[in-house]
Design a protein around this motif. Structure first.
Motif, mmCIF file in Angstrom:
data_model
loop_
_atom_site.group_PDB
_atom_site.id
_atom_site.type_symbol
_atom_site.label_atom_id
_atom_site.label_comp_id
_atom_site.label_asym_id
_atom_site.label_seq_id
_atom_site.Cartn_x
_atom_site.Cartn_y
_atom_site.Cartn_z
ATOM 1 N N MET A 1 -0.731 14.396 -5.070
ATOM 2 C CA MET A 1 -1.412 14.939 -6.240
ATOM 3 C C MET A 1 -0.554 15.949 -6.983
ATOM 4 N N TYR A 2 -0.228 17.054 -6.331
ATOM 5 C CA TYR A 2 0.437 18.158 -7.033
ATOM 6 C C TYR A 2 1.602 18.680 -6.193
ATOM 7 N N PRO A 3 2.834 18.408 -6.613
ATOM 8 C CA PRO A 3 3.999 18.831 -5.840
ATOM 9 C C PRO A 3 4.499 20.225 -6.189
ATOM 10 N N TYR A 4 3.822 20.938 -7.063
ATOM 11 C CA TYR A 4 4.433 22.066 -7.763
ATOM 12 C C TYR A 4 4.626 23.323 -6.917
ATOM 13 N N ASP A 5 4.034 23.365 -5.734
ATOM 14 C CA ASP A 5 4.251 24.502 -4.849
ATOM 15 C C ASP A 5 5.418 24.279 -3.896
ATOM 16 N N LEU B 1 3.610 7.714 -7.516
ATOM 17 C CA LEU B 1 2.877 8.472 -8.528
ATOM 18 C C LEU B 1 2.666 9.892 -8.058
ATOM 19 N N PHE B 2 2.621 10.832 -9.017
ATOM 20 C CA PHE B 2 1.988 12.122 -8.775
ATOM 21 C C PHE B 2 1.302 12.567 -10.052
ATOM 22 N N ASN B 3 0.475 13.599 -9.946
ATOM 23 C CA ASN B 3 -0.329 14.068 -11.072
ATOM 24 C C ASN B 3 0.397 15.153 -11.852
ATOM 25 N N ALA B 4 0.153 15.194 -13.139
ATOM 26 C CA ALA B 4 0.567 16.327 -13.953
ATOM 27 C C ALA B 4 -0.292 17.540 -13.588
ATOM 28 N N HIS C 1 0.101 10.483 -13.423
ATOM 29 C CA HIS C 1 -1.282 10.529 -13.899
ATOM 30 C C HIS C 1 -1.470 11.801 -14.725
ATOM 31 N N ILE C 2 -1.882 11.622 -15.981
ATOM 32 C CA ILE C 2 -2.139 12.747 -16.886
ATOM 33 C C ILE C 2 -3.646 12.910 -17.014
ATOM 34 N N PHE D 1 0.811 -1.210 0.000
ATOM 35 C CA PHE D 1 0.000 0.000 0.000
ATOM 36 C C PHE D 1 0.847 1.265 0.000
ATOM 37 N N ALA D 2 0.377 2.240 -0.738
ATOM 38 C CA ALA D 2 0.985 3.567 -0.756
ATOM 39 C C ALA D 2 0.030 4.548 -0.080
ATOM 40 N N ALA D 3 0.579 5.515 0.604
ATOM 41 C CA ALA D 3 -0.219 6.565 1.237
ATOM 42 C C ALA D 3 -0.265 7.775 0.316
ATOM 43 N N ASN D 4 -1.455 8.261 0.037
ATOM 44 C CA ASN D 4 -1.574 9.510 -0.717
ATOM 45 C C ASN D 4 -1.391 10.662 0.275
ATOM 46 N N LEU D 5 -0.247 11.315 0.193
ATOM 47 C CA LEU D 5 0.104 12.320 1.192
ATOM 48 C C LEU D 5 -0.583 13.656 0.972
#
Length: 255
Positions: free
Chosen positions: A35-39, A58-61, A98-99, A4-8
């Motif tokens: 989800m979004y690391p961009y900040d 994984l992370f999202n585009a 994920h795109i 299992f992975a944790a969605n942080l």
């Protein structure tokens, strides 16, 4: 047993983001996604993951205000919009990205834009050894989302015609789109397109075991199908994250 992975982005949000990696490993998660690391600074994120000893699954585009861009814009604009994703992927080296498709009517023009754009980013991600995944999302959660069922995903992957694209099978979404989870899962797996799995209870997106789906049955099916990837806990905790982790005890395996 599954890993299992944790969605942080959703779990352990009682503490700052970079502190969540240590919490995830403490509670026996084998990997993380977000989800979004961009900040945040990518180097800081990578350091936190390394210190915790957790792969980034994984992370999202980027998604803007339209829940993605792949079905909305032409390739040259898409390339610009996706450059941050590629930059962060080069630093973070996730297993998958994920795109998202965006809000668009399904027609020939949108299909062509989508296939062209996903094909391009799949090729770019392949250079980084990162798998591109696409996810059907139910119309209750995001009305008007372009990619909203599995048949459409199969058809588009055929049109994309690139080996570095697979399906993100989100139990929360697929149950609400199709039901019949076992057969849907078998169909995706038998096609060789099972790229990633996420889980949350249906319909309220809380902890597994708190809704209408027997997730343990699906986890067992994933083992029997030979799925070797992570199952990501992508849910909104009903209370404090740690108070709701009892569901993990019966399923967790040692990393």
């Amino acid at each position: 047993m599954p890993r299992f992975a944790a969605n942080l982005s959703l779990l352990f949000n009682e503490v700052d983001f970079l502190e969540r990696f240590a919490h995830a490993v403490r509670y026996s998660f084998s990997a993380v996604e977000f989800m979004y690391p961009y900040d945040l600074n990518g180097t800081d994120i990578k350091a936190a993951a390394i210190e915790a000893g957790l792969p980034i699954a994984l992370f999202n585009a980027p998604v803007g205000e339209t829940f993605g861009f792949a079905a909305l814009v032409e390739l040259e604009e898409f390339k610009v919009l996706m450059q941050p994703a590629l930059d962060y992927a080069a630093t973070l080296r996730p297993e998958k990205m994920h795109i998202l498709s965006g809000l668009a009517e399904a027609d020939d023009h949108a299909d062509t834009r989508y296939a062209t754009n996903i094909g391009w980013i799949a090729a770019e991600l392949a250079k980084l050894d990162v798998l591109a995944v696409i996810e059907p999302i139910n119309s209750y959660s995001i009305p008007g989302y372009f990619l909203n069922n599995l048949k459409q995903a199969f058809d588009l992957i055929k049109k994309i015609n690139h080996p570095n694209v697979k399906i993100l099978f989100d139990i929360f979404h697929i149950q609400q789109i199709h039901g019949d989870l076992l057969h849907q899962l078998q169909k995706v797996a038998s096609a060789g397109l099972l790229g990633h799995v996420q889980v949350a209870a249906v319909p309220h997106r809380h902890e597994p075991g708190s809704g209408e789906v027997n997730e343990a049955f699906i986890f067992q099916a994933l083992d029997e199908l030979g799925y070797g990837g992570y199952i990501s806990a992508e849910y909104n905790p009903a209370g404090a994250t740690t108070e709701g982790l009892g569901w993990l005890d019966n399923h967790v395996s040692t990393p």
